[in-house]
Design a protein around this motif. Sequence first.
Motif, mmCIF file in Angstrom:
data_model
loop_
_atom_site.group_PDB
_atom_site.id
_atom_site.type_symbol
_atom_site.label_atom_id
_atom_site.label_comp_id
_atom_site.label_asym_id
_atom_site.label_seq_id
_atom_site.Cartn_x
_atom_site.Cartn_y
_atom_site.Cartn_z
ATOM 1 N N CYS A 67 0.864 -1.175 0.000
ATOM 2 C CA CYS A 67 0.000 0.000 0.000
ATOM 3 C C CYS A 67 0.906 1.232 0.000
ATOM 4 C CB CYS A 67 -0.957 -0.001 1.178
ATOM 5 S SG CYS A 67 -0.172 -0.111 2.778
ATOM 6 N N TYR A 68 0.428 2.300 -0.614
ATOM 7 C CA TYR A 68 1.243 3.500 -0.828
ATOM 8 C C TYR A 68 0.722 4.665 -0.004
ATOM 9 C CZ TYR A 68 3.495 1.119 -4.682
ATOM 10 O OH TYR A 68 4.220 0.241 -5.424
ATOM 11 N N CYS A 69 1.566 5.684 0.112
ATOM 12 C CA CYS A 69 1.140 6.926 0.734
ATOM 13 C C CYS A 69 1.838 8.098 0.052
ATOM 14 C CB CYS A 69 1.381 6.926 2.235
ATOM 15 S SG CYS A 69 3.091 6.900 2.756
ATOM 16 N N HIS A 70 1.209 9.263 0.199
ATOM 17 C CA HIS A 70 1.775 10.505 -0.298
ATOM 18 C C HIS A 70 2.671 11.056 0.812
ATOM 19 C CE1 HIS A 70 -1.340 10.032 -3.246
ATOM 20 N NE2 HIS A 70 -2.302 10.340 -2.402
ATOM 21 N N VAL A 71 3.828 11.561 0.456
ATOM 22 C CA VAL A 71 4.712 12.196 1.426
ATOM 23 C C VAL A 71 4.333 13.672 1.492
ATOM 24 C CG1 VAL A 71 7.094 12.826 1.934
ATOM 25 C CG2 VAL A 71 6.569 10.540 1.085
ATOM 26 N N ILE A 72 4.044 14.148 2.684
ATOM 27 C CA ILE A 72 3.600 15.520 2.880
ATOM 28 C C ILE A 72 4.811 16.401 3.188
ATOM 29 C CG2 ILE A 72 2.069 17.023 4.201
ATOM 30 C CD1 ILE A 72 0.712 14.740 2.508
ATOM 31 N N THR A 73 4.980 17.460 2.385
ATOM 32 C CA THR A 73 6.064 18.418 2.587
ATOM 33 C C THR A 73 5.473 19.825 2.637
ATOM 34 O OG1 THR A 73 6.507 18.840 0.248
ATOM 35 C CG2 THR A 73 7.611 16.927 1.240
ATOM 36 N N LYS A 74 6.274 20.797 3.028
ATOM 37 C CA LYS A 74 5.821 22.198 3.060
ATOM 38 C C LYS A 74 5.349 22.663 1.689
ATOM 39 C CE LYS A 74 8.776 23.973 6.712
ATOM 40 N NZ LYS A 74 9.804 24.973 7.028
ATOM 41 N N SER A 75 5.987 22.164 0.645
ATOM 42 C CA SER A 75 5.628 22.594 -0.708
ATOM 43 C C SER A 75 4.493 21.764 -1.308
ATOM 44 C CB SER A 75 6.860 22.565 -1.617
ATOM 45 O OG SER A 75 7.494 21.309 -1.552
ATOM 46 N N GLY A 76 3.922 20.858 -0.537
ATOM 47 C CA GLY A 76 2.791 20.061 -1.007
ATOM 48 C C GLY A 76 3.096 18.576 -0.995
ATOM 49 N N PRO A 77 2.084 17.752 -1.271
ATOM 50 C CA PRO A 77 2.279 16.302 -1.239
ATOM 51 C C PRO A 77 3.069 15.793 -2.449
ATOM 52 C CG PRO A 77 0.032 16.808 -1.870
ATOM 53 C CD PRO A 77 0.689 18.119 -1.540
ATOM 54 N N ILE A 78 3.863 14.773 -2.216
ATOM 55 C CA ILE A 78 4.546 14.055 -3.289
ATOM 56 C C ILE A 78 3.779 12.745 -3.443
ATOM 57 C CG2 ILE A 78 6.704 13.044 -4.099
ATOM 58 C CD1 ILE A 78 8.156 14.951 -2.134
ATOM 59 N N GLN A 79 3.100 12.615 -4.569
ATOM 60 C CA GLN A 79 2.163 11.520 -4.785
ATOM 61 C C GLN A 79 2.840 10.142 -4.778
ATOM 62 O OE1 GLN A 79 -1.295 12.127 -5.213
ATOM 63 N NE2 GLN A 79 -0.619 14.144 -4.537
ATOM 64 N N ASP A 80 2.260 9.218 -4.022
ATOM 65 C CA ASP A 80 2.667 7.808 -4.020
ATOM 66 C C ASP A 80 4.182 7.635 -3.876
ATOM 67 O OD1 ASP A 80 -0.031 7.080 -4.448
ATOM 68 O OD2 ASP A 80 0.215 7.379 -6.601
ATOM 69 N N ALA A 81 4.783 8.401 -2.982
ATOM 70 C CA ALA A 81 6.235 8.404 -2.833
ATOM 71 C C ALA A 81 6.752 7.368 -1.846
ATOM 72 C CB ALA A 81 6.716 9.795 -2.409
ATOM 73 N N ALA A 82 5.863 6.735 -1.105
ATOM 74 C CA ALA A 82 6.287 5.750 -0.108
ATOM 75 C C ALA A 82 5.341 4.549 -0.149
ATOM 76 C CB ALA A 82 6.282 6.374 1.279
ATOM 77 N N TRP A 83 5.856 3.420 0.300
ATOM 78 C CA TRP A 83 5.023 2.218 0.331
ATOM 79 C C TRP A 83 5.423 1.343 1.510
ATOM 80 C CZ3 TRP A 83 8.999 2.937 -3.084
ATOM 81 C CH2 TRP A 83 10.051 2.011 -3.015
ATOM 82 N N SER A 84 4.511 0.430 1.826
ATOM 83 C CA SER A 84 4.795 -0.548 2.879
ATOM 84 C C SER A 84 4.064 -1.847 2.556
ATOM 85 C CB SER A 84 4.359 -0.018 4.251
ATOM 86 O OG SER A 84 2.960 0.169 4.285
ATOM 87 N N TYR A 85 4.580 -2.909 3.118
ATOM 88 C CA TYR A 85 3.955 -4.234 3.021
ATOM 89 C C TYR A 85 3.428 -4.555 4.416
ATOM 90 C CZ TYR A 85 6.242 -4.713 -1.483
ATOM 91 O OH TYR A 85 6.644 -4.523 -2.780
#
Length: 111
Positions: A67-85
């Motif tokens: 499953c993926y997640c967006h990484v949240i930064t000051k300049s906005g989210p980075i789409q689907d930049a991280a994942w985990s099992y």
Amino acid sequence: MTEITIEPATGTIVARAGGAVIAESTNALVLRESGYDPVFYFPRTDAIAFCDPSEKRSHCPHKGDACYCHVITKSGPIQDAAWSYETPLNGVSQIAGHIAFGHEKVAVEPL
């Protein structure tokens, strides 16, 4: 046949995005899979505050469902930049409870 090895990473591993450190760990794991660059997996407790769940899912025949997640930064989210099992397959169970970052979207490096 795909060979996968997982071992503790040496030293402190840092992930940076949007000009900020988003994860830092002395307990990261490094997963090496034949044909791919090594991937660092951070304990969720060292990174989760910077992630927002995504709808994206994928399946790896060697590791299981990701499953993926967006990484949240000051300049906005980075789409689907991280994942985990969440429930990895036998043989890679060490990565349960860990999160990895896509190297093309997030800089991950040893300190």
